[in-house]
Structure formats: C-alpha cells, structure tokens
Design a protein around this motif. Structure first.
Motif, PDB file in Angstrom:
ATOM      1  N   ALA A   3       0.838  -1.202   0.000  1.00 17.07           N
ATOM      2  CA  ALA A   3       0.000   0.000   0.000  1.00 17.07           C
ATOM      3  C   ALA A   3       0.869   1.247   0.000  1.00 17.07           C
ATOM      4  O   ALA A   3       1.961   1.273   0.579  1.00 17.07           O
ATOM      5  CB  ALA A   3      -0.924   0.010   1.215  1.00 17.07           C
ATOM      6  N   ARG A   4       0.356   2.291  -0.671  1.00 18.28           N
ATOM      7  CA  ARG A   4       1.026   3.598  -0.685  1.00 18.28           C
ATOM      8  C   ARG A   4      -0.037   4.665  -0.571  1.00 18.28           C
ATOM      9  O   ARG A   4      -0.968   4.719  -1.381  1.00 18.28           O
ATOM     10  CB  ARG A   4       1.836   3.771  -1.971  1.00 18.28           C
ATOM     11  N   GLN A   5       0.083   5.482   0.462  1.00 14.65           N
ATOM     12  CA  GLN A   5      -0.937   6.503   0.719  1.00 14.65           C
ATOM     13  C   GLN A   5      -0.645   7.762  -0.102  1.00 14.65           C
ATOM     14  O   GLN A   5       0.487   8.197  -0.233  1.00 14.65           O
ATOM     15  CB  GLN A   5      -1.001   6.845   2.201  1.00 14.65           C
ATOM     16  N   ASP A   6      -1.718   8.315  -0.666  1.00 15.16           N
ATOM     17  CA  ASP A   6      -1.607   9.528  -1.470  1.00 15.16           C
ATOM     18  C   ASP A   6      -2.777  10.424  -1.097  1.00 15.16           C
ATOM     19  O   ASP A   6      -3.841  10.381  -1.713  1.00 15.16           O
ATOM     20  CB  ASP A   6      -1.625   9.175  -2.957  1.00 15.16           C
ATOM     21  N   GLY A   7      -2.560  11.239  -0.061  1.00 10.81           N
ATOM     22  CA  GLY A   7      -3.633  12.107   0.424  1.00 10.81           C
ATOM     23  C   GLY A   7      -4.767  11.287   1.014  1.00 10.81           C
ATOM     24  O   GLY A   7      -4.569  10.471   1.915  1.00 10.81           O
ATOM     25  N   LYS A   8      -5.982  11.475   0.491  1.00 11.84           N
ATOM     26  CA  LYS A   8      -7.157  10.751   0.970  1.00 11.84           C
ATOM     27  C   LYS A   8      -7.388   9.443   0.200  1.00 11.84           C
ATOM     28  O   LYS A   8      -8.447   8.844   0.308  1.00 11.84           O
ATOM     29  CB  LYS A   8      -8.404  11.640   0.852  1.00 11.84           C
ATOM     30  N   GLU A   9      -6.398   9.066  -0.541  1.00 14.05           N
ATOM     31  CA  GLU A   9      -6.490   7.812  -1.282  1.00 14.05           C
ATOM     32  C   GLU A   9      -5.333   6.896  -0.902  1.00 14.05           C
ATOM     33  O   GLU A   9      -4.260   7.361  -0.513  1.00 14.05           O
ATOM     34  CB  GLU A   9      -6.469   8.067  -2.792  1.00 14.05           C
ATOM     35  N   VAL A  10      -5.586   5.601  -1.027  1.00 13.71           N
ATOM     36  CA  VAL A  10      -4.548   4.595  -0.802  1.00 13.71           C
ATOM     37  C   VAL A  10      -4.488   3.722  -2.045  1.00 13.71           C
ATOM     38  O   VAL A  10      -5.513   3.210  -2.507  1.00 13.71           O
ATOM     39  CB  VAL A  10      -4.846   3.723   0.435  1.00 13.71           C
ATOM     40  N   LYS A  14       1.047  -6.773 -11.469  1.00  9.13           N
ATOM     41  CA  LYS A  14       0.004  -6.443 -12.432  1.00  9.13           C
ATOM     42  C   LYS A  14      -1.190  -5.723 -11.810  1.00  9.13           C
ATOM     43  O   LYS A  14      -1.898  -4.995 -12.506  1.00  9.13           O
ATOM     44  CB  LYS A  14      -0.491  -7.722 -13.120  1.00  9.13           C
ATOM     45  N   ILE A  15      -1.433  -5.943 -10.532  1.00 12.28           N
ATOM     46  CA  ILE A  15      -2.655  -5.433  -9.902  1.00 12.28           C
ATOM     47  C   ILE A  15      -2.383  -4.084  -9.250  1.00 12.28           C
ATOM     48  O   ILE A  15      -1.408  -3.917  -8.523  1.00 12.28           O
ATOM     49  CB  ILE A  15      -3.182  -6.427  -8.840  1.00 12.28           C
ATOM     50  N   ARG A  16      -3.274  -3.137  -9.497  1.00 14.89           N
ATOM     51  CA  ARG A  16      -3.176  -1.827  -8.838  1.00 14.89           C
ATOM     52  C   ARG A  16      -4.568  -1.219  -8.780  1.00 14.89           C
ATOM     53  O   ARG A  16      -5.244  -1.112  -9.799  1.00 14.89           O
ATOM     54  CB  ARG A  16      -2.216  -0.905  -9.583  1.00 14.89           C
ATOM     55  N   HIS A  17      -4.990  -0.838  -7.574  1.00 12.17           N
ATOM     56  CA  HIS A  17      -6.301  -0.226  -7.381  1.00 12.17           C
ATOM     57  C   HIS A  17      -6.197   0.933  -6.408  1.00 12.17           C
ATOM     58  O   HIS A  17      -5.358   0.927  -5.502  1.00 12.17           O
ATOM     59  CB  HIS A  17      -7.318  -1.254  -6.852  1.00 12.17           C
ATOM     60  N   VAL A  18      -7.079   1.884  -6.586  1.00 12.16           N
ATOM     61  CA  VAL A  18      -7.135   3.052  -5.708  1.00 12.16           C
ATOM     62  C   VAL A  18      -8.330   2.900  -4.774  1.00 12.16           C
ATOM     63  O   VAL A  18      -9.459   2.674  -5.227  1.00 12.16           O
ATOM     64  CB  VAL A  18      -7.260   4.362  -6.518  1.00 12.16           C
ATOM     65  N   LEU A  19      -8.074   3.011  -3.465  1.00  8.94           N
ATOM     66  CA  LEU A  19      -9.123   2.931  -2.451  1.00  8.94           C
ATOM     67  C   LEU A  19      -9.267   4.289  -1.787  1.00  8.94           C
ATOM     68  O   LEU A  19      -8.269   4.942  -1.457  1.00  8.94           O
ATOM     69  CB  LEU A  19      -8.778   1.871  -1.393  1.00  8.94           C
ATOM     70  N   ALA A  20     -10.503   4.706  -1.589  1.00 14.19           N
ATOM     71  CA  ALA A  20     -10.773   6.020  -1.009  1.00 14.19           C
ATOM     72  C   ALA A  20     -10.932   5.909   0.500  1.00 14.19           C
ATOM     73  O   ALA A  20     -11.801   5.184   0.989  1.00 14.19           O
ATOM     74  CB  ALA A  20     -12.036   6.618  -1.621  1.00 14.19           C
ATOM     75  N   ILE A  21     -10.091   6.615   1.244  1.00 13.89           N
ATOM     76  CA  ILE A  21     -10.251   6.695   2.689  1.00 13.89           C
ATOM     77  C   ILE A  21     -11.508   7.510   2.989  1.00 13.89           C
ATOM     78  O   ILE A  21     -11.678   8.612   2.483  1.00 13.89           O
ATOM     79  CB  ILE A  21      -9.012   7.333   3.349  1.00 13.89           C
TER      80      ILE A  21
END
Length: 534
Positions: free
Chosen positions: A307-314, A321-328
């Motif tokens: 995981a890598r946090q980017d503001g209000k998103e992780v 191959k897999i990458r998804h954005v999750l909203a805090i």
C-alpha cells in the motif's frame, strides 16, 4: 512499543490419550466469558469515527443474517435462531477440508456451549490455499506400516479455496468406495454419512464449498445448532472495510508496530525461522507491505499486498500487475468496486483472527495452532488499537484409528539406543562385562594398560608420545567391543523403523472421514462434558 510485552512461556499440547479433549480456559460457563468480552469492548475505542461497540453491533447482526441465508441455500435444518441486541455470537473457523477429529471437535463444542438465545457460526477460512486433494490413510505393506493417499479430486494449481473448482466429479463421487478399500473396512464410516448428502446438497462447483456442506449437513442431522459462512462472504461486509481502512490510514505506524512486535516475539521464543509465526512485512521504496492478500479473479494466485498513501487515497498493489485506488472515508464502496472489477483483498492469518475476535464475535474458539500465534495478534491489538484483547477459548481433541493403534509401552526408546552407541564409541571399557568370557581377559588387560599409562604419563618422552600410546589402546578396546557396536547399530535401525511405524499408526492427524460413525457420538459426548450447555 509502550512498555515491555509479556509473552506466554507455556506451550499448549494436544491430549495424548485417545478419545480425550482439551478446553482452555477450563471454566464451566463459556457464555459468561462471552458476556465479559462484550462488556470489555463496549466502552472501548473509536475506529473511523464510530465506536467499536457500534461497529460490532452492526457487524454481528449482518454476520448472522448472511450466515443464516448462506446455510439455507443447502439445508432445511437451519437452527431457528432469533437475533436481538442481547444475542451473543460464538465463532470458530477452519479451512473447508476433511480435517482430523481434533479440529472437528471445535464445531461440536461451538454448538454445545451456545445457549438458545445466542448464535453459533463456523467461519469457512476459504482464503487459504488448497493443498492435497485427498486424505492420508495408514496401510500395512509387506508387514510394514506406511501411508496411502486417497484422492477426492484431481490436483490443480494451488489457489485459494474461494477460487478452487471441483475438477473431477466422478472421482469425487467414488471417494467413499475407494476410501473403504484403502482402509479395508466394511463398517460404516463418517465418509458414508457425509456422501449420503452428495446428491441432495446443492453447491456451485466449488470444491471447498462441497466438502463443507456435506460435513455441515451431517452435523445438523446429528443435532448441532450452527450456521456457516465463508470468510470471503464476511470480507464483503462493511466492517471488514472499516478494519482495512483503520490499518491502511495509519499504515506506517501499523507496519512498525507489527514488525517490532514480531521480532520481539521471535526473540522471546528463540525462533530463528524467518517465516514463523509469520514473515516480517517488507518495504519497497514508498510501498509498505500489509498483512493482507491481493489477487486477480482471472489469475487467482495469492500475492502480498503493498500500500502507498496519497492524500485521501490509498493505492494497493501486488507490485506486479494489480493496482487499485481505495478512497479513505469510503472504503466499503471502494472494495465493492474493486471486487466487481475482478480483484480481491483478503486478510492473512493474524488479520483473519483479529477480524473474527475484535469485530465479528463475542467469543472465538481456537485450535492449538491458532491460539499460539494469536499471542502475537493480542499484542498488535493492544499496541495499535489501544484495546484489551477479548479472551478466546482453545479447544482440541485426540482420536486415533483403533484398528491401527500402538500403546505407549510398545513405542521403542530410540534415544537410549543412540546413547548406547555413543557410549560404545567413547567409553568401550564400560561394556567389557558384556563380552564373551574368552574376550574379557584381553580387554581387561588393555584397560589395565590404559590406566597404567595415564598414571605414568609424565614418564613418556613427550605428550605426543603419550597421546599416541593412549590412542592405540583405545583403538584396541574399540576393536574388542566392535561386535557389540555393530549389534547396537542394527538394533537402532530396527527401532527407528518401528518408531516410524508407530508414528504412522498412532497419528492423530487422520481425517475424520476415516473413522467409524461412532466418532459422532464420542465428539458429542466430549463437547457436552467439556462444559454444560447454558
């Protein structure tokens, strides 16, 4: 870490006697223990702006609803539970496999300790990998004990139970007949009770689901009052998203706490393995590994989650191959969207039981292995969530296939045989009395020469000359007892073979389906005697 962690020093072992059980803590009223756990967490912490008590209340009601609906898909023997705010959830869990009776005992205990006003749920841990698609049985071949594998499906790539399809239905259907032939038993076995439901129990082609439903339908027919639900279904509940969000939002802190406690645990228990009880979480540039699995539905090979946090998103990824954005702040919707797009996040070992104990249940029943590693889970809960962990129960039982058992006094003492060989090699003079009388005179003469040499060591030309003389005498003594040494080595080889056979014949690990159906009554009785129904 806040203060010194006090790890457990005791080791819980399964019962050694067949037809016996272990339940810890050994208290009569486990319902009261569940009530204490609920009170402990009632006025506790907040997660994501909501109290833990509120999260638990909503989660447990949803868990009950999902488990009842799931069980009704394949059985008309669903317990007539009613859920109220006072209802307590008793929970246990295991992979949907044909496990040994010691594991199965937890299901019977779960039912026995749950009162009419509470709910018992067995969680199917379907995020674990499918191993061997068969069971081991003991066999005697040419007078020697060995094991044979009887398969219920063809082998395939190792994928989570959640994604493992049944490949060969004919092999699956013929499993009872082939198991009887391997065991050479004409009596009714547990496998017969399971497979009598094969034509009537519906399943969607998932292997673990089929095995679990055959078992559970048999349990319900025996009067057990339990519901079941796969962990994968529980992970679609909003409370799992809440737990995940709490961890990813404070990922740097969690990563540090997890690894620090893990290293301290290993130091205390003198563990050198880098995989036990779990691996250290890695760090790759700005990516932090967290104790969850991530995989694609197209290629369901479990991968470590980073995981890598980017503001209000992780951003979560397998770094391949897999990458998804999750909203805090909107984690349930993010996980739902991720599932629909073809990828899943599931908890690893410690997070599975943290989810089950902290949120889903009021009392969790562990097996011995899970109870041991949850010592670390408790420490993580204390340090990260600042909460006193709820108490859990440890339960197991031992049953052996009576037709192949060996009593304790028949198991050979291999260590004594090894000690005898060492003594013969290092102190041959101690065994002269075992030699034939005709050889004892020469051997005793060599011992006398050795003693004289030691007493007069200073008369030798040099220490080197003394050592050479002593070594020569020792070699002559070893030659005298050589027949005894060769016999001891032969005896050791025979004893090791017998010991290996004893381990095969005395194993408590044989699947429950290999046992006579009398096992069902024995498990019921053990569960009732372990603690009275309340």
């Amino acid at each position: 870490m806040n203060g010194k962690i006090r790890w457990w020093s005791n080791v819980v072992e399964p019962p050694t006697t067949s037809n016996s059980s272990l339940v810890l803590p050994a208290i009569e009223n486990l319902s009261a223990l569940a009530e204490d756990n609920r009170a402990l967490l009632q006025y506790s912490i907040e997660i994501g702006g909501r109290s833990l008590a509120e999260i638990r209340g909503a989660s447990q009601r949803e868990l009950f609803s999902r488990a009842r609906m799931y069980t009704r898909q394949y059985s008309d023997l669903v317990p007539d539970y009613e859920y109220t705010s006072e209802t307590k959830i008793f929970l246990t869990g295991h992979q949907p496999i044909l496990f040994h009776p010691g594991v199965w005992f937890k299901n019977f205990l779960l039912s026995a300790v749950t009162s009419n006003k509470d709910v018992a749920i067995n969680l199917l841990i379907d995020n674990d990998l499918v191993g061997t698609s068969g069971v081991f049985v003991p066999r005697m071949v040419n007078g020697r004990a060995t094991t044979e594998t009887v398969y219920f499906d063809r082998s395939s790539a190792q994928v989570p139970f959640e994604n493992r399809r049944l490949i060969d239905r004919e092999l699956f259907a013929s499993f009872p007949r082939r198991l009887h032939a391997a065991i050479r038993s004409d009596e009714e076995l547990v496998v017969d009770r399971f497979w009598q439901h094969y034509q009537n129990v519906e399943f969607d082609g998932n292997l673990g689901q089929a095995l679990a439903r055959l078992r559970h339908q048999t349990e319900l027919g025996e009067g057990l009052q339990t519901l079941e639900l796969p962990l994968s279904e529980a992970c679609r509940m909003s409370s799992f998203a809440v737990l995940l969000e709490a961890i990813v939002e404070r990922s740097f802190e969690f990563h540090r706490i997890y690894n620090d406690l893990l290293r301290d645990y290993r130091t205390f228990h003198k563990i050198r393995s880098e995989a036990h009880p779990v691996p250290v979480l890695a760090k790759e540039d700005q990516w932090l590994e967290l104790p969850f699995w991530i995989w694609s539905h197209v290629d369901p090979q479990r991968q470590r989650l980073f995981a890598r946090q980017d503001g209000k998103e992780v951003i979560v990824s397998d770094l391949q191959k897999i990458r998804h954005v999750l909203a805090i702040g909107d984690m349930p919707a993010s996980l739902d969207a991720m599932e629909k797009s073809g990828a899943s996040i599931r908890p690893r070992a410690l997070m599975t039981t943290m989810f089950a104990r902290l949120i889903l249940s009021d009392l969790f029943i562990h097996g011995i292995g899970g109870a041991k590693y949850d010592e670390l889970t408790d420490a993580i809960m204390r340090e990260f969530f600042a909460v006193q962990p709820p108490v859990f129960v440890t339960a197991s039982a031992t049953f052996r296939l009576s037709r192949s058992g060996m009593s304790a006094d028949q198991i050979p003492d291999v260590e004594s045989a090894k000690n005898r060989i060492r003594e013969l090699q290092q102190h041959p003079e101690r065994f002269i009395s075992e030699l034939p009388s005709s050889d004892q005179l020469l051997a005793n003469g060599l011992v006398a020469q050795k003693q004289t040499a030691i007493q007069n060591r200073l008369t030798f030309e040099s220490p080197k000359v003394f050592q050479l003389a002593l070594s020569d005498l020792n070699q002559q003594l070893k030659s005298q007892v050589q027949p005894l040494l060769l016999n001891a080595i032969e005896d050791l080889q025979s004893l090791e073979q017998t010991q290996a056979e004893a381990q095969i014949l005395n194993s408590r690990e044989y699947s429950m389906v290999c046992f006579p159906t009398s096992l069902l009554d024995k498990l019921c009785e053990l569960a009732r005697s372990a603690t009275p129904r309340v």
